[in-house]
Design a protein around this motif. Structure first.
Motif, mmCIF file in Angstrom:
data_model
loop_
_atom_site.group_PDB
_atom_site.id
_atom_site.type_symbol
_atom_site.label_atom_id
_atom_site.label_comp_id
_atom_site.label_asym_id
_atom_site.label_seq_id
_atom_site.Cartn_x
_atom_site.Cartn_y
_atom_site.Cartn_z
ATOM 1 N N LEU A 247 29.309 42.277 55.548
ATOM 2 C CA LEU A 247 27.888 41.993 55.732
ATOM 3 C C LEU A 247 27.221 43.035 56.636
ATOM 4 O O LEU A 247 27.783 43.438 57.671
ATOM 5 C CB LEU A 247 27.697 40.595 56.334
ATOM 6 C CG LEU A 247 27.605 39.420 55.350
ATOM 7 C CD1 LEU A 247 28.863 39.299 54.499
ATOM 8 C CD2 LEU A 247 27.326 38.113 56.086
ATOM 9 N N ASP A 248 26.030 43.454 56.215
ATOM 10 C CA ASP A 248 25.176 44.339 57.022
ATOM 11 C C ASP A 248 25.896 45.636 57.408
ATOM 12 O O ASP A 248 25.745 46.131 58.526
ATOM 13 C CB ASP A 248 24.684 43.618 58.287
ATOM 14 C CG ASP A 248 23.998 42.297 57.977
ATOM 15 O OD1 ASP A 248 23.270 42.244 56.975
ATOM 16 O OD2 ASP A 248 24.213 41.325 58.724
ATOM 17 N N PHE A 249 26.674 46.170 56.476
ATOM 18 C CA PHE A 249 27.415 47.413 56.745
ATOM 19 C C PHE A 249 27.249 48.340 55.555
ATOM 20 O O PHE A 249 27.346 47.908 54.403
ATOM 21 C CB PHE A 249 28.899 47.114 56.972
ATOM 22 C CG PHE A 249 29.722 48.337 57.245
ATOM 23 C CD1 PHE A 249 29.723 48.910 58.511
ATOM 24 C CD2 PHE A 249 30.469 48.932 56.240
ATOM 25 C CE1 PHE A 249 30.467 50.050 58.760
ATOM 26 C CE2 PHE A 249 31.216 50.064 56.485
ATOM 27 C CZ PHE A 249 31.214 50.631 57.749
ATOM 28 N N SER A 250 27.003 49.619 55.847
ATOM 29 C CA SER A 250 26.784 50.570 54.760
ATOM 30 C C SER A 250 27.547 51.880 54.947
ATOM 31 O O SER A 250 27.277 52.851 54.252
ATOM 32 C CB SER A 250 25.279 50.875 54.626
ATOM 33 O OG SER A 250 24.780 51.421 55.839
ATOM 34 N N GLY A 251 28.500 51.930 55.876
ATOM 35 C CA GLY A 251 29.224 53.170 56.128
ATOM 36 C C GLY A 251 30.242 53.475 55.044
ATOM 37 O O GLY A 251 30.596 52.623 54.228
ATOM 38 N N ASP A 252 30.709 54.724 55.051
ATOM 39 C CA ASP A 252 31.748 55.161 54.117
ATOM 40 C C ASP A 252 33.111 54.984 54.767
ATOM 41 O O ASP A 252 33.439 55.685 55.739
ATOM 42 C CB ASP A 252 31.511 56.631 53.739
ATOM 43 C CG ASP A 252 32.524 57.140 52.711
ATOM 44 O OD1 ASP A 252 33.428 56.370 52.330
ATOM 45 O OD2 ASP A 252 32.413 58.310 52.300
ATOM 46 N N ILE A 253 33.897 54.057 54.253
ATOM 47 C CA ILE A 253 35.216 53.802 54.849
ATOM 48 C C ILE A 253 36.343 54.030 53.844
ATOM 49 O O ILE A 253 37.477 53.593 54.063
ATOM 50 C CB ILE A 253 35.306 52.368 55.429
ATOM 51 C CG1 ILE A 253 34.946 51.311 54.376
ATOM 52 C CG2 ILE A 253 34.434 52.237 56.659
ATOM 53 C CD1 ILE A 253 35.182 49.883 54.849
ATOM 54 N N TYR A 254 36.056 54.736 52.744
ATOM 55 C CA TYR A 254 37.110 55.031 51.778
ATOM 56 C C TYR A 254 38.237 55.803 52.461
ATOM 57 O O TYR A 254 38.010 56.736 53.223
ATOM 58 C CB TYR A 254 36.561 55.844 50.607
ATOM 59 C CG TYR A 254 35.753 55.033 49.630
ATOM 60 C CD1 TYR A 254 36.338 53.980 48.929
ATOM 61 C CD2 TYR A 254 34.408 55.303 49.410
ATOM 62 C CE1 TYR A 254 35.606 53.224 48.033
ATOM 63 C CE2 TYR A 254 33.667 54.549 48.516
ATOM 64 C CZ TYR A 254 34.270 53.513 47.833
ATOM 65 O OH TYR A 254 33.540 52.750 46.947
ATOM 66 N N GLY A 255 39.479 55.378 52.185
ATOM 67 C CA GLY A 255 40.638 56.025 52.779
ATOM 68 C C GLY A 255 41.012 55.494 54.145
ATOM 69 O O GLY A 255 42.074 55.839 54.670
ATOM 70 N N SER A 256 40.160 54.655 54.741
ATOM 71 C CA SER A 256 40.434 54.109 56.074
ATOM 72 C C SER A 256 41.400 52.933 55.992
ATOM 73 O O SER A 256 41.505 52.256 54.974
ATOM 74 C CB SER A 256 39.129 53.635 56.733
ATOM 75 O OG SER A 256 38.218 54.692 56.893
ATOM 76 N N THR A 257 42.092 52.702 57.080
ATOM 77 C CA THR A 257 42.946 51.526 57.209
ATOM 78 C C THR A 257 42.182 50.452 57.973
ATOM 79 O O THR A 257 41.640 50.720 59.054
ATOM 80 C CB THR A 257 44.248 51.872 57.936
ATOM 81 O OG1 THR A 257 44.991 52.817 57.154
ATOM 82 C CG2 THR A 257 45.109 50.628 58.139
ATOM 83 N N VAL A 258 42.118 49.261 57.396
ATOM 84 C CA VAL A 258 41.374 48.162 58.012
ATOM 85 C C VAL A 258 42.271 46.939 58.123
ATOM 86 O O VAL A 258 43.272 46.809 57.422
ATOM 87 C CB VAL A 258 40.110 47.818 57.189
ATOM 88 C CG1 VAL A 258 39.173 49.018 57.108
ATOM 89 C CG2 VAL A 258 40.473 47.326 55.790
ATOM 90 N N ASP A 259 41.893 46.041 59.024
ATOM 91 C CA ASP A 259 42.568 44.748 59.166
ATOM 92 C C ASP A 259 41.633 43.660 58.665
ATOM 93 O O ASP A 259 40.453 43.617 59.041
ATOM 94 C CB ASP A 259 42.926 44.475 60.627
ATOM 95 C CG ASP A 259 44.067 45.333 61.118
ATOM 96 O OD1 ASP A 259 44.969 45.643 60.310
ATOM 97 O OD2 ASP A 259 44.069 45.700 62.303
#
Length: 297
Positions: A247-259
């Protein structure tokens, strides 16, 4: 001073055991150590019956160390280890890892001969130079049975809140954001397609969840998350995917590791008659997630 176990999920019972380990080790002037296994023992004994894992090896080690443990010994559960008797295993711990005292968890057992009861292990310990101490049993205080299998069952039944009661925290999957078909952005709901880093990790039951996503910069964002085959936009035979609309996020996080933390089950996955109908449902889902996080629309 050491204790032994798989420690999958490092749930509330594990944490109580680790707390006693740290206290008892310090009282004896010893280093609190956990002896665990790189893979679930059942994967070596009967691979077809091995359960999915609640934590990767790295996550387990980090969680154990965060409890105050000073060293984690990660053993390969191979045929040699599997065929060791309790005495041979204790000798190995004493000789190779300088284990002088061993904290035995409630109902815990090791060795292919599986001696019966704590007194039997204490007798072996006296012969091998290892003091064997019995751990206190953790009572559930009205909560569900505290064990890894119970947490798995809750997650497979789409009951993440009850799983969190067992684990002491929401169930978490660590994954990499990968490219998908990117159809979500065409209807105003772009999603992060998440590929778990650990192929053995447990994927909760299919459906839509309220979740939180932690990005590499440490920021935590509310999200609605879908697990399933995406029947409205994909073939019913498509592989199961994990997609999070942050929600309310528009950044580029392709390739990132997330939890991804699973907080609440919202509804089953279902096929919608049109993209407009899907969009309306997603708007409703987003509103429900905002309500859970007490966010303004």
């Amino acid at each position: 001073m050491a204790t032994i176990g798989t420690f999958d999920g490092v749930h509330r019972g594990h944490r109580a055991l680790l707390s006693q380990l740290v206290a008892d080790a310090r009282m004896r002037g010893l280093a609190p150590t956990v002896v665990t296994f790189a893979t679930h023992p059942r994967r070596a004994i009967s691979p077809g019956e091995a359960p999915p894992m609640l934590m990767s090896v790295r996550q387990r080690a980090d969680a154990i160390m965060s409890a105050g443990v000073e060293d984690v010994v990660m053993l390969p559960f191979n045929d040699r280890l599997r065929m060791m008797s309790a005495r041979e295993f204790m000798v190995m711990l004493h000789r190779d890892y300088a284990v002088d005292a061993l904290l035995m968890g409630f109902n815990n057992a090791f060795g292919h001969d599986r001696p019966c009861g704590l007194d039997a292990y204490r007798a072996i310990g006296r012969e091998t130079g290892v003091e064997v101490v019995g751990a206190q049993e953790l009572t559930s205080d009205g909560c569900p049975r505290i064990c890894s299998s119970q947490a798995r069952a809750f997650l497979q039944q789409a009951r993440p809140e009850e799983a969190a009661q067992v684990l002491g925290a929401p169930y978490r999957i660590r994954g990499r954001v990968v490219h998908g078909k990117e159809l979500g952005r065409t209807i105003g709901f772009p999603t992060a397609n998440i590929l778990p880093l650990d192929p053995e990790c447990l994927i909760p039951a299919k459906g839509v969840y309220a979740a939180s996503v932690t990005l590499p910069d440490g920021s935590v964002h509310p999200a609605m998350l879908n697990i399933g085959h995406r029947p409205s936009v994909d073939s019913p035979n498509a592989p199961v995917s994990i997609e999070a609309h942050i929600l309310d996020f528009s950044g580029d996080i392709y390739g990132s590791t997330v939890d991804v933390d699973f907080l609440r089950y919202m509804r089953p996955e279902r096929k919608f008659p049109s993209l407009d109908a899907l969009r309306r449902q997603l708007q409703e889902d987003a509103g429900a997630v905002r309500g859970i996080f007490h966010l303004n629309n």
